[in-house]
Scaffold this motif. Structure first.
Motif, PDB file in Angstrom:
ATOM      1  N   ALA A  31      -7.779  -2.218   1.422  1.00  0.00           N
ATOM      2  CA  ALA A  31      -7.954  -1.147   2.042  1.00  0.00           C
ATOM      3  C   ALA A  31      -7.291  -1.190   3.447  1.00  0.00           C
ATOM      4  CB  ALA A  31      -9.446  -0.983   2.266  1.00  0.00           C
ATOM      5  N   ALA A  32      -7.255  -2.504   4.062  1.00  0.00           N
ATOM      6  CA  ALA A  32      -6.727  -2.821   5.359  1.00  0.00           C
ATOM      7  C   ALA A  32      -5.341  -2.380   5.346  1.00  0.00           C
ATOM      8  CB  ALA A  32      -7.274  -3.864   5.784  1.00  0.00           C
ATOM      9  N   ARG A  33      -4.550  -3.203   4.114  1.00  0.00           N
ATOM     10  CA  ARG A  33      -3.233  -3.215   4.030  1.00  0.00           C
ATOM     11  C   ARG A  33      -2.666  -1.774   3.635  1.00  0.00           C
ATOM     12  NH1 ARG A  33       1.127  -2.650   4.308  1.00  0.00           N
ATOM     13  NH2 ARG A  33       3.073  -3.973   3.837  1.00  0.00           N
ATOM     14  N   THR A  34      -3.449  -0.932   2.651  1.00  0.00           N
ATOM     15  CA  THR A  34      -3.037   0.491   2.621  1.00  0.00           C
ATOM     16  C   THR A  34      -3.112   1.307   3.637  1.00  0.00           C
ATOM     17  OG1 THR A  34      -3.946   0.096   0.189  1.00  0.00           O
ATOM     18  CG2 THR A  34      -3.525   2.213   0.849  1.00  0.00           C
ATOM     19  N   ALA A  35      -4.084   1.328   4.515  1.00  0.00           N
ATOM     20  CA  ALA A  35      -4.213   2.119   5.561  1.00  0.00           C
ATOM     21  C   ALA A  35      -3.267   1.842   6.506  1.00  0.00           C
ATOM     22  CB  ALA A  35      -5.850   1.986   6.096  1.00  0.00           C
ATOM     23  N   THR A  36      -2.919   0.699   6.690  1.00  0.00           N
ATOM     24  CA  THR A  36      -1.863   0.210   7.500  1.00  0.00           C
ATOM     25  C   THR A  36      -0.341   0.937   7.295  1.00  0.00           C
ATOM     26  OG1 THR A  36      -2.779  -1.969   8.170  1.00  0.00           O
ATOM     27  CG2 THR A  36      -0.549  -1.621   8.917  1.00  0.00           C
ATOM     28  N   ALA A  37      -0.234   0.744   5.697  1.00  0.00           N
ATOM     29  CA  ALA A  37       1.057   1.378   5.397  1.00  0.00           C
ATOM     30  C   ALA A  37       1.271   2.735   5.586  1.00  0.00           C
ATOM     31  CB  ALA A  37       1.196   0.911   3.749  1.00  0.00           C
ATOM     32  N   LEU A  38      -0.144   3.363   5.200  1.00  0.00           N
ATOM     33  CA  LEU A  38      -0.157   5.132   5.058  1.00  0.00           C
ATOM     34  C   LEU A  38      -0.059   5.511   6.666  1.00  0.00           C
ATOM     35  CD1 LEU A  38      -2.872   5.730   2.731  1.00  0.00           C
ATOM     36  CD2 LEU A  38      -0.418   5.977   2.350  1.00  0.00           C
ATOM     37  N   ALA A  39      -0.578   4.949   7.686  1.00  0.00           N
ATOM     38  CA  ALA A  39      -0.532   5.350   9.207  1.00  0.00           C
ATOM     39  C   ALA A  39       0.866   5.216   9.493  1.00  0.00           C
ATOM     40  CB  ALA A  39      -1.351   4.354   9.912  1.00  0.00           C
TER      41      ALA A  39
END
Length: 229
Positions: A31-39
Motif C-alpha cells: 500500500a505504501a509503495r503503490t501510494a507513493t508511485a501514484l502520488a
C-alpha cells in the motif's frame, strides 16, 4: 504492482504494455509503495488502472495449481475482531473502516475472459493459510473465494485514494490448506502469470478504463464461482 521481483519479471515477460513495479510483501508494504508511485504519477503522466498481480493460494477444487483467478472482489479477510465464542466481526461490521473493494465488474470480467481465468473473490491475508481448520474458517466466511494472497487489499486501498480502478490477478502456486511447501509449484504459477498477461494485452492497449474508485463488494452469494468464457 507485484510483491517480489520474480513476479515482476513474470509479468514483464508478457510485454503487455503495463508498467511493472515491486511493492513488497504484505498489505502495508505494498500500500505504501503503490501510494507513493501514484502520488508521483499525479505530478506527471497519471495512471489509468492499477493492478495487483502475483502468485497465490487457490481454494480447491475451483482454482487448481497453474490456473489464474481475476478478483470479483478484493477482501481483507483477517481485518476485524475475533469473538469469545470463536465468531468473527469484520472491521466494517464494527462500524469503522472497510474490508473490501470491488473492481469495475465489466473490466474485471473482460480480464477474466482474456486471461482464461476464474472470476471470484480474492482474499488478502497477513498470514498464508497453513491448516485445514484455517482454510475451513475462510471458506465459511467467504464461500465463493477463489484465491488468497497478501497484497491485493493494500493495492486497492491506495488506488481508491487516487480515484483509480483496480484489478487483482493471481496465478495459483499452491492449494489453500495444510502447508506443504514441497507441493508448491511456483515456477508453474509464474509461467501461468506470464501467459495470463499476454492474454491481457488488448486490455492494456485499449481505451483507458473509467477513472473511478473501486466499489465495495456486495455480500457473498452462496453459489460457487465459475470460469468466464
Amino acid at each position: 504492482m507485484t510483491a517480489v521481483a520474480p513476479e515482476a519479471e513474470a509479468v514483464g515477460a508478457a510485454d503487455s504494455g503495463a508498467e511493472v513495479l515491486v511493492g513488497g510483501v504484505g498489505p502495508a508494504a505494498v500500500a505504501a509503495r503503490t501510494a507513493t508511485a501514484l502520488a508521483g504519477a499525479d505530478r506527471g503522466s497519471p495512471y489509468d488502472l492499477v493492478v495487483s498481480a502475483g502468485i497465490g493460494g487457490g481454494f480447491a477444487p475451483y482454482a487448481p495449481i497453474g490456473s489464474l483467478v481475476v478478483a470479483e472482489a478484493i477482501v481483507a479477510a483477517d481485518l476485524g475482531a475475533g469473538l469469545p465464542d470463536g465468531g468473527w466481526l469484520a472491521v466494517d461490521e464494527l462500524g469503522f473502516g472497510r474490508t473490501g473493494h470491488r473492481p469495475p465488474p465489466a473490466l474485471a470480467r473482460e480480464a477474466a475472459r482474456l486471461a482464461d481465468a476464474l472470476y471470484a473473490p480474492v482474499l488478502t491475508v497477513s498470514t498464508v493459510t497453513g491448516s485445514a481448520a484455517r482454510a475451513a474458517e475462510l471458506t465459511g466466511r467467504h464461500p465463493r473465494a477463489g484465491a488468497e494472497a497478501m497484497e491485493g487489499f493494500g493495492v486497492a486501498e491506495a488506488a481508491a485514494l487516487h480515484g483509480l480502478p483496480v484489478l487483482e490477478i493471481r496465478a495459483i502456486s499452491n492449494v489453500v490448506g495444510p502447508r506443504d511447501r514441497d507441493a508448491w509449484r511456483i515456477k508453474d504459477a509464474l509461467t501461468a502469470l506470464t501467459e495470463g498477461f499476454r492474454g491481457l494485452r488488448p486490455l492494456f492497449e485499449g481505451p483507458a478504463p473509467e477513472r473511478s474508485a473501486p466499489e465495495r463488494p456486495a455480500p457473498p452469494r452462496p453459489a460457487r464461482p465459475s470460469k468466464e468464457s
